[in-house]
Design a protein around this motif. Sequence first.
Motif, PDB file in Angstrom:
ATOM      1  N   ARG A 117       0.839  -1.209   0.000  1.00 43.22           N
ATOM      2  CA  ARG A 117       0.000   0.000   0.000  1.00 43.22           C
ATOM      3  C   ARG A 117       0.874   1.259   0.000  1.00 43.22           C
ATOM      4  O   ARG A 117       0.531   2.251  -0.652  1.00 43.22           O
ATOM      5  N   LEU A 118       1.999   1.207   0.706  1.00 45.26           N
ATOM      6  CA  LEU A 118       2.939   2.330   0.708  1.00 45.26           C
ATOM      7  C   LEU A 118       3.454   2.583  -0.704  1.00 45.26           C
ATOM      8  O   LEU A 118       3.534   3.733  -1.160  1.00 45.26           O
ATOM      9  N   GLU A 119       3.776   1.526  -1.416  1.00 47.03           N
ATOM     10  CA  GLU A 119       4.252   1.658  -2.793  1.00 47.03           C
ATOM     11  C   GLU A 119       3.171   2.246  -3.697  1.00 47.03           C
ATOM     12  O   GLU A 119       3.447   3.105  -4.545  1.00 47.03           O
ATOM     13  N   ILE A 120       1.929   1.815  -3.517  1.00 46.29           N
ATOM     14  CA  ILE A 120       0.805   2.356  -4.290  1.00 46.29           C
ATOM     15  C   ILE A 120       0.687   3.849  -4.060  1.00 46.29           C
ATOM     16  O   ILE A 120       0.600   4.645  -5.006  1.00 46.29           O
ATOM     17  N   VAL A 121       0.697   4.270  -2.806  1.00 46.55           N
ATOM     18  CA  VAL A 121       0.555   5.688  -2.468  1.00 46.55           C
ATOM     19  C   VAL A 121       1.727   6.498  -3.022  1.00 46.55           C
ATOM     20  O   VAL A 121       1.536   7.579  -3.591  1.00 46.55           O
ATOM     21  N   ASN A 122       2.947   6.004  -2.872  1.00 51.00           N
ATOM     22  CA  ASN A 122       4.099   6.734  -3.399  1.00 51.00           C
ATOM     23  C   ASN A 122       4.047   6.871  -4.911  1.00 51.00           C
ATOM     24  O   ASN A 122       4.465   7.891  -5.459  1.00 51.00           O
ATOM     25  N   ASN A 123       3.497   5.877  -5.600  1.00 46.68           N
ATOM     26  CA  ASN A 123       3.320   5.983  -7.046  1.00 46.68           C
ATOM     27  C   ASN A 123       2.277   7.043  -7.399  1.00 46.68           C
ATOM     28  O   ASN A 123       2.441   7.778  -8.373  1.00 46.68           O
ATOM     29  N   ILE A 124       1.213   7.135  -6.609  1.00 49.66           N
ATOM     30  CA  ILE A 124       0.197   8.168  -6.839  1.00 49.66           C
ATOM     31  C   ILE A 124       0.804   9.554  -6.585  1.00 49.66           C
ATOM     32  O   ILE A 124       0.562  10.491  -7.346  1.00 49.66           O
ATOM     33  N   ILE A 125       1.597   9.689  -5.537  1.00 51.56           N
ATOM     34  CA  ILE A 125       2.259  10.967  -5.252  1.00 51.56           C
ATOM     35  C   ILE A 125       3.173  11.352  -6.427  1.00 51.56           C
ATOM     36  O   ILE A 125       3.194  12.517  -6.842  1.00 51.56           O
ATOM     37  N   LYS A 126       3.902  10.396  -6.977  1.00 53.88           N
ATOM     38  CA  LYS A 126       4.753  10.674  -8.145  1.00 53.88           C
ATOM     39  C   LYS A 126       3.925  11.138  -9.332  1.00 53.88           C
ATOM     40  O   LYS A 126       4.332  12.032 -10.067  1.00 53.88           O
ATOM     41  N   LYS A 127       2.757  10.527  -9.518  1.00 52.22           N
ATOM     42  CA  LYS A 127       1.874  10.932 -10.618  1.00 52.22           C
ATOM     43  C   LYS A 127       1.385  12.362 -10.400  1.00 52.22           C
ATOM     44  O   LYS A 127       1.405  13.171 -11.334  1.00 52.22           O
ATOM     45  N   ILE A 128       0.959  12.679  -9.179  1.00 49.91           N
ATOM     46  CA  ILE A 128       0.502  14.037  -8.867  1.00 49.91           C
ATOM     47  C   ILE A 128       1.637  15.034  -9.113  1.00 49.91           C
ATOM     48  O   ILE A 128       1.415  16.127  -9.631  1.00 49.91           O
ATOM     49  N   ALA A 129       2.859  14.656  -8.766  1.00 48.21           N
ATOM     50  CA  ALA A 129       4.021  15.529  -8.917  1.00 48.21           C
ATOM     51  C   ALA A 129       4.443  15.707 -10.373  1.00 48.21           C
ATOM     52  O   ALA A 129       5.231  16.598 -10.675  1.00 48.21           O
ATOM     53  N   SER A 130       3.924  14.879 -11.268  1.00 48.49           N
ATOM     54  CA  SER A 130       4.329  14.959 -12.675  1.00 48.49           C
ATOM     55  C   SER A 130       3.292  15.629 -13.569  1.00 48.49           C
ATOM     56  O   SER A 130       3.529  15.798 -14.757  1.00 48.49           O
ATOM     57  N   VAL A 131       2.144  16.006 -13.006  1.00 45.43           N
ATOM     58  CA  VAL A 131       1.036  16.534 -13.791  1.00 45.43           C
ATOM     59  C   VAL A 131       0.744  17.979 -13.397  1.00 45.43           C
ATOM     60  O   VAL A 131       0.870  18.350 -12.221  1.00 45.43           O
ATOM     61  N   ASP A 132       0.344  18.785 -14.364  1.00 46.65           N
ATOM     62  CA  ASP A 132      -0.125  20.163 -14.175  1.00 46.65           C
ATOM     63  C   ASP A 132       0.727  20.998 -13.226  1.00 46.65           C
ATOM     64  O   ASP A 132       1.856  21.326 -13.538  1.00 46.65           O
ATOM     65  N   ARG A 133       0.199  21.311 -12.050  1.00 43.22           N
ATOM     66  CA  ARG A 133       0.871  22.213 -11.109  1.00 43.22           C
ATOM     67  C   ARG A 133       2.003  21.542 -10.337  1.00 43.22           C
ATOM     68  O   ARG A 133       2.716  22.187  -9.603  1.00 43.22           O
ATOM     69  N   PHE A 147       2.089  19.447  -7.724  1.00 46.79           N
ATOM     70  CA  PHE A 147       2.091  19.378  -6.262  1.00 46.79           C
ATOM     71  C   PHE A 147       2.969  18.212  -5.840  1.00 46.79           C
ATOM     72  O   PHE A 147       3.093  17.220  -6.552  1.00 46.79           O
ATOM     73  N   PHE A 148       3.560  18.300  -4.688  1.00 47.52           N
ATOM     74  CA  PHE A 148       4.459  17.284  -4.115  1.00 47.52           C
ATOM     75  C   PHE A 148       5.829  17.251  -4.807  1.00 47.52           C
ATOM     76  O   PHE A 148       6.594  16.335  -4.584  1.00 47.52           O
ATOM     77  N   TYR A 149       6.126  18.234  -5.652  1.00 47.88           N
ATOM     78  CA  TYR A 149       7.448  18.305  -6.270  1.00 47.88           C
ATOM     79  C   TYR A 149       8.038  19.691  -6.028  1.00 47.88           C
ATOM     80  O   TYR A 149       7.368  20.701  -6.218  1.00 47.88           O
ATOM     81  N   SER A 150       9.294  19.732  -5.614  1.00 42.75           N
ATOM     82  CA  SER A 150       9.996  20.995  -5.397  1.00 42.75           C
ATOM     83  C   SER A 150      11.084  21.149  -6.448  1.00 42.75           C
ATOM     84  O   SER A 150      12.037  20.363  -6.490  1.00 42.75           O
ATOM     85  N   ARG A 151      10.942  22.171  -7.281  1.00 42.33           N
ATOM     86  CA  ARG A 151      11.994  22.459  -8.268  1.00 42.33           C
ATOM     87  C   ARG A 151      13.261  22.940  -7.563  1.00 42.33           C
ATOM     88  O   ARG A 151      14.360  22.662  -7.999  1.00 42.33           O
ATOM     89  N   THR A 152      13.075  23.661  -6.474  1.00 42.09           N
ATOM     90  CA  THR A 152      14.210  24.189  -5.725  1.00 42.09           C
ATOM     91  C   THR A 152      15.110  23.064  -5.225  1.00 42.09           C
ATOM     92  O   THR A 152      16.333  23.133  -5.338  1.00 42.09           O
ATOM     93  N   ASN A 153      14.512  22.029  -4.658  1.00 42.75           N
ATOM     94  CA  ASN A 153      15.268  20.927  -4.065  1.00 42.75           C
ATOM     95  C   ASN A 153      15.387  19.705  -4.984  1.00 42.75           C
ATOM     96  O   ASN A 153      16.037  18.721  -4.617  1.00 42.75           O
ATOM     97  N   CYS A 154      14.733  19.765  -6.146  1.00 41.44           N
ATOM     98  CA  CYS A 154      14.678  18.603  -7.064  1.00 41.44           C
ATOM     99  C   CYS A 154      14.257  17.349  -6.297  1.00 41.44           C
ATOM    100  O   CYS A 154      14.880  16.294  -6.411  1.00 41.44           O
ATOM    101  N   LEU A 155      13.204  17.490  -5.496  1.00 43.93           N
ATOM    102  CA  LEU A 155      12.755  16.388  -4.644  1.00 43.93           C
ATOM    103  C   LEU A 155      11.250  16.206  -4.787  1.00 43.93           C
ATOM    104  O   LEU A 155      10.503  17.180  -4.802  1.00 43.93           O
ATOM    105  N   THR A 156      10.831  14.955  -4.892  1.00 43.07           N
ATOM    106  CA  THR A 156       9.417  14.611  -4.870  1.00 43.07           C
ATOM    107  C   THR A 156       9.099  14.052  -3.490  1.00 43.07           C
ATOM    108  O   THR A 156       9.848  13.238  -2.958  1.00 43.07           O
TER     109      THR A 156
END
Length: 170
Positions: A7-23, A25-34
């Motif tokens: 389930r942790l892997e599922i959630v982290n994959n969803i967070i990566k998807k959110i960080a790769s789309v539109d605005r 979210f969950f991604y920092s350009r400053t720190n290059c960190l998701t």
Amino acid sequence: MTTKEERLEIVNNIIKKIASVDRKFFYSRTNCLTAYMFFKNNRLYFKDEFTKRDIYAYGYKYFRYCSQGGTLQGLILDFSEYIRTGNYSDGKNGYGGLFCPHWGYSDEGMKAIQEYAVELGYLNATLCGICEKPIFQNEPSDKIPSGHEFFIVHSSCLPDCEEEEYDDGY
């Protein structure tokens, strides 16, 4: 039933998807960190992408150093509950979860995230009785009879019917 690690892997994959789309979210350009979630000392934490802090993902009172707003904090708590219990909890902590219309993401971006979450098994979705694709809460849908049951379908999947003009004799 999936394990907490799955389930942790599922959630982290969803967070990566959110960080790769539109605005992104969950991604920092400053720190290059998701952002991501992880276990530490058998407790579930959220790694904030901007502050780089480990945030105990159990309640709003622990979000003092979280760079996310209330909508995403609610989503993080939904993710946390799902990972810990395995129970579907999208939107339980307010703001509508992945179905929230207030993210400022495009309709296409939100749909891509939602479809991915359904594919991974995080979101439950009703499948269209015609095209067999998921029907989400914010999409127009209709019920059509089929024997003793009704199928739920996308409104766009229904054929266009020409209405007969009513002649009342005047």
